[in-house]
Write an enzyme that holds these catalytic residues in place. Sequence first.
Site, PDB file in Angstrom:
ATOM      1  N   ASP A  85       0.843  -1.196   0.000  1.00  0.00           N
ATOM      2  CA  ASP A  85       0.000   0.000   0.000  1.00  0.00           C
ATOM      3  C   ASP A  85       0.874   1.240   0.000  1.00  0.00           C
ATOM      4  O   ASP A  85       2.081   1.166   0.259  1.00  0.00           O
ATOM      5  CB  ASP A  85      -0.902  -0.017   1.252  1.00  0.00           C
ATOM      6  CG  ASP A  85      -2.077   0.955   1.162  1.00  0.00           C
ATOM      7  OD1 ASP A  85      -2.264   1.590   0.092  1.00  0.00           O
ATOM      8  OD2 ASP A  85      -2.804   1.090   2.168  1.00  0.00           O
ATOM      9  N   LYS A  86       0.261   2.355  -0.294  1.00  0.00           N
ATOM     10  CA  LYS A  86       0.944   3.639  -0.091  1.00  0.00           C
ATOM     11  C   LYS A  86      -0.005   4.525   0.693  1.00  0.00           C
ATOM     12  O   LYS A  86      -1.228   4.336   0.691  1.00  0.00           O
ATOM     13  CB  LYS A  86       1.340   4.277  -1.425  1.00  0.00           C
ATOM     14  CG  LYS A  86       0.220   5.015  -2.155  1.00  0.00           C
ATOM     15  CD  LYS A  86       0.279   6.512  -1.982  1.00  0.00           C
ATOM     16  CE  LYS A  86      -1.066   7.106  -2.379  1.00  0.00           C
ATOM     17  NZ  LYS A  86      -1.188   8.490  -2.551  1.00  0.00           N
ATOM     18  N   HIS A  87       0.576   5.505   1.380  1.00  0.00           N
ATOM     19  CA  HIS A  87      -0.253   6.457   2.105  1.00  0.00           C
ATOM     20  C   HIS A  87       0.327   7.844   1.883  1.00  0.00           C
ATOM     21  O   HIS A  87       1.530   8.027   1.949  1.00  0.00           O
ATOM     22  CB  HIS A  87      -0.263   6.118   3.603  1.00  0.00           C
ATOM     23  CG  HIS A  87      -1.128   7.042   4.397  1.00  0.00           C
ATOM     24  ND1 HIS A  87      -2.488   6.891   4.479  1.00  0.00           N
ATOM     25  CD2 HIS A  87      -0.831   8.152   5.116  1.00  0.00           C
ATOM     26  CE1 HIS A  87      -2.994   7.853   5.229  1.00  0.00           C
ATOM     27  NE2 HIS A  87      -2.007   8.632   5.621  1.00  0.00           N
ATOM     28  N   SER A  88      -0.558   8.782   1.601  1.00  0.00           N
ATOM     29  CA  SER A  88      -0.105  10.162   1.414  1.00  0.00           C
ATOM     30  C   SER A  88      -0.588  10.992   2.591  1.00  0.00           C
ATOM     31  O   SER A  88      -1.678  10.753   3.126  1.00  0.00           O
ATOM     32  CB  SER A  88      -0.697  10.698   0.110  1.00  0.00           C
ATOM     33  OG  SER A  88      -0.814  12.100   0.164  1.00  0.00           O
ATOM     34  N   THR A 125      -9.397  10.438  -1.126  1.00  0.00           N
ATOM     35  CA  THR A 125      -9.622   9.439  -2.183  1.00  0.00           C
ATOM     36  C   THR A 125     -11.047   8.883  -2.127  1.00  0.00           C
ATOM     37  O   THR A 125     -11.679   8.638  -3.152  1.00  0.00           O
ATOM     38  CB  THR A 125      -8.584   8.301  -2.035  1.00  0.00           C
ATOM     39  OG1 THR A 125      -7.293   8.896  -2.157  1.00  0.00           O
ATOM     40  CG2 THR A 125      -8.745   7.238  -3.081  1.00  0.00           C
ATOM     41  N   ARG A 173      -8.041  14.672  19.738  1.00  0.00           N
ATOM     42  CA  ARG A 173      -6.945  15.561  19.302  1.00  0.00           C
ATOM     43  C   ARG A 173      -7.478  16.700  18.447  1.00  0.00           C
ATOM     44  O   ARG A 173      -7.028  17.846  18.551  1.00  0.00           O
ATOM     45  CB  ARG A 173      -5.927  14.765  18.480  1.00  0.00           C
ATOM     46  CG  ARG A 173      -5.062  13.845  19.317  1.00  0.00           C
ATOM     47  CD  ARG A 173      -4.327  12.858  18.430  1.00  0.00           C
ATOM     48  NE  ARG A 173      -3.510  13.521  17.441  1.00  0.00           N
ATOM     49  CZ  ARG A 173      -3.213  13.011  16.243  1.00  0.00           C
ATOM     50  NH1 ARG A 173      -3.657  11.828  15.877  1.00  0.00           N
ATOM     51  NH2 ARG A 173      -2.457  13.676  15.402  1.00  0.00           N
ATOM     52  N   SER A 188      -1.000   7.393  14.634  1.00  0.00           N
ATOM     53  CA  SER A 188      -2.336   7.416  14.041  1.00  0.00           C
ATOM     54  C   SER A 188      -2.313   6.804  12.637  1.00  0.00           C
ATOM     55  O   SER A 188      -3.096   5.913  12.308  1.00  0.00           O
ATOM     56  CB  SER A 188      -2.828   8.869  13.993  1.00  0.00           C
ATOM     57  OG  SER A 188      -3.998   8.961  13.248  1.00  0.00           O
ATOM     58  N   LYS A 192      -3.248   2.207  11.639  1.00  0.00           N
ATOM     59  CA  LYS A 192      -4.235   1.748  10.652  1.00  0.00           C
ATOM     60  C   LYS A 192      -3.556   0.911   9.561  1.00  0.00           C
ATOM     61  O   LYS A 192      -4.118  -0.067   9.074  1.00  0.00           O
ATOM     62  CB  LYS A 192      -4.950   2.957  10.047  1.00  0.00           C
ATOM     63  CG  LYS A 192      -5.882   3.638  11.060  1.00  0.00           C
ATOM     64  CD  LYS A 192      -6.452   4.952  10.565  1.00  0.00           C
ATOM     65  CE  LYS A 192      -5.470   6.065  10.634  1.00  0.00           C
ATOM     66  NZ  LYS A 192      -6.017   7.430  10.634  1.00  0.00           N
ATOM     67  N   LYS A 193      -2.360   1.319   9.175  1.00  0.00           N
ATOM     68  CA  LYS A 193      -1.642   0.570   8.122  1.00  0.00           C
ATOM     69  C   LYS A 193      -1.180  -0.787   8.647  1.00  0.00           C
ATOM     70  O   LYS A 193      -1.219  -1.783   7.928  1.00  0.00           O
ATOM     71  CB  LYS A 193      -0.454   1.390   7.610  1.00  0.00           C
ATOM     72  CG  LYS A 193      -0.876   2.655   6.884  1.00  0.00           C
ATOM     73  CD  LYS A 193      -1.608   2.315   5.595  1.00  0.00           C
ATOM     74  CE  LYS A 193      -2.448   3.453   5.069  1.00  0.00           C
ATOM     75  NZ  LYS A 193      -3.315   3.064   3.955  1.00  0.00           N
TER      76      LYS A 193
HETATM   77  N1  URA Z   1      -3.877  11.484   9.214  1.00  0.00           N
HETATM   78  C1  URA Z   1      -4.133  10.561  10.173  1.00  0.00           C
HETATM   79  O1  URA Z   1      -4.653   9.491   9.898  1.00  0.00           O
HETATM   80  N2  URA Z   1      -3.807  10.855  11.446  1.00  0.00           N
HETATM   81  C2  URA Z   1      -3.213  12.018  11.821  1.00  0.00           C
HETATM   82  O2  URA Z   1      -2.938  12.198  12.980  1.00  0.00           O
HETATM   83  C3  URA Z   1      -2.959  12.966  10.818  1.00  0.00           C
HETATM   84  C4  URA Z   1      -3.296  12.682   9.519  1.00  0.00           C
END
Ligand code: URA
Length: 443
Positions: A85-88, A125, A173, A188, A192-193
């Site tokens: 996967d990638k995350h931006s 997305t 937060r 954070s 999830k990843k």
């Molecule tokens: N995206 C996230 O999922 N968590 C953060 O804390 C900031 C951006």
Amino acid sequence: MAATSFLPQEIIRRKRDGAELAPFEIGQMIAGLTDGRVTEGQAAAFAMAVFFRDMNTAERVALTEAMRDSGSVLDWSNLPGPALDKHSTGGVGDTVSLMLAPAVAACGGFVPMISGRGLGHTGGTLDKLDSVPGYMTQPDNAMFRKVVREAGCAIIGQTADLAPADKRLYGIRDVTATVESVPLITASILSKKLAAGLQGLAMDVKTGSGAFMPTRERSRELAQSLVAVANGAGLKTTALITDMDAPLADVAGNALEVRYAIDYLTGARREARMHEVTLALGAEMLVLGNLATSLIDGRQRMERAISSGAAAEAFQRMISALGGPHDLITRPSAHLAAAPVVRELTAPEAGFVSAIDTRAVGIAVVELGGGRARAQDAIDPAVGLTALAGIGAPVGPGRPLAVIHARDEATFARAAARLIEAYGLAAEAVPATPRTIVERITA
Ligand code: URA
């Protein structure tokens, strides 16, 4: 033996005073956050203590792993290839996921991509895919697994059982001025990843006026933290820091970006900046998944997957499998909403684009209705911007700053004013943005 007592205030006090927390203390806090033993006030105080006192890498890894373990963890070990996967960190005109996921799938990877909605001025997305009629962004787990296996990729929304501690902490937060903390952002994103059960992750950390972390130093700090913590938690990860001092594409808006992705995948149009980021992230993913022997090899594989049409086919397979139209890539105009007011915006004077406040461009899309002012707001899929002039572009009579797609004249006028303010013009020629990929961070 007596159970270990848990007093959240004692752990908060230790972090407040600058102590290094032990993994079991962090685990207790996160377990208490998940099952309700930690109150909202205590969670906010904990976040603020971390904000001011920071966490070292070992604490960040413990926090990330505890948040991952607050819910279920997916297992893709029965797939015939690696789950990648990638995350931006979020940008404007950043359509990369829609092209990258199917291109990596066409190279033998499997991409179970769990994406988010737009945040602030950045596009999401999931919001883009919501503009595809019928497409299900929340399939059940069995369907998600089936689509990943059969199409090679599935882009869906966050499910309630993945890292629920992050959901609660993020909400707290958000309203207690503790979002901008590198250890908290790291945990954070990565919890999830990690819960998605991946074997490799490429991070795209944006820098510049449209980025969440606008300065180079802060972007680098975040990228280094993400790479160190992900690898420390057993997920092979590299990061690219990429430029967001201008929108990545000349298009921003939901249905407009889906159309852009289709044009890219079918070869109608491939902008250099977007192509560069897509190939570079894809090459990272293929190397992480042992599907390429080097970044050069990975890049060539990506180029072939895109130019042969194999990536476009994987994209259409994903769309069809998740309930979207079977002819989206051949007849996009039949399915994607169009705005009623579509007109060019002319620059107030002739010149060359010397600077873009990319954040303001993102805000213009939000104000057109393409993003949300409040979490519960509905999104207008049709609105947005096309033909956005990039850095160095000549503008003036016959050379518009952008084309605005609006619901009505009032929102058109507001977006026009916002864009004119966002663009800096110079009388003399200006070189185009020098580098799209600014830096590469590895473990
Ligand atoms: N995206 C996230 O999922 N968590 C953060 O804390 C900031 C951006």
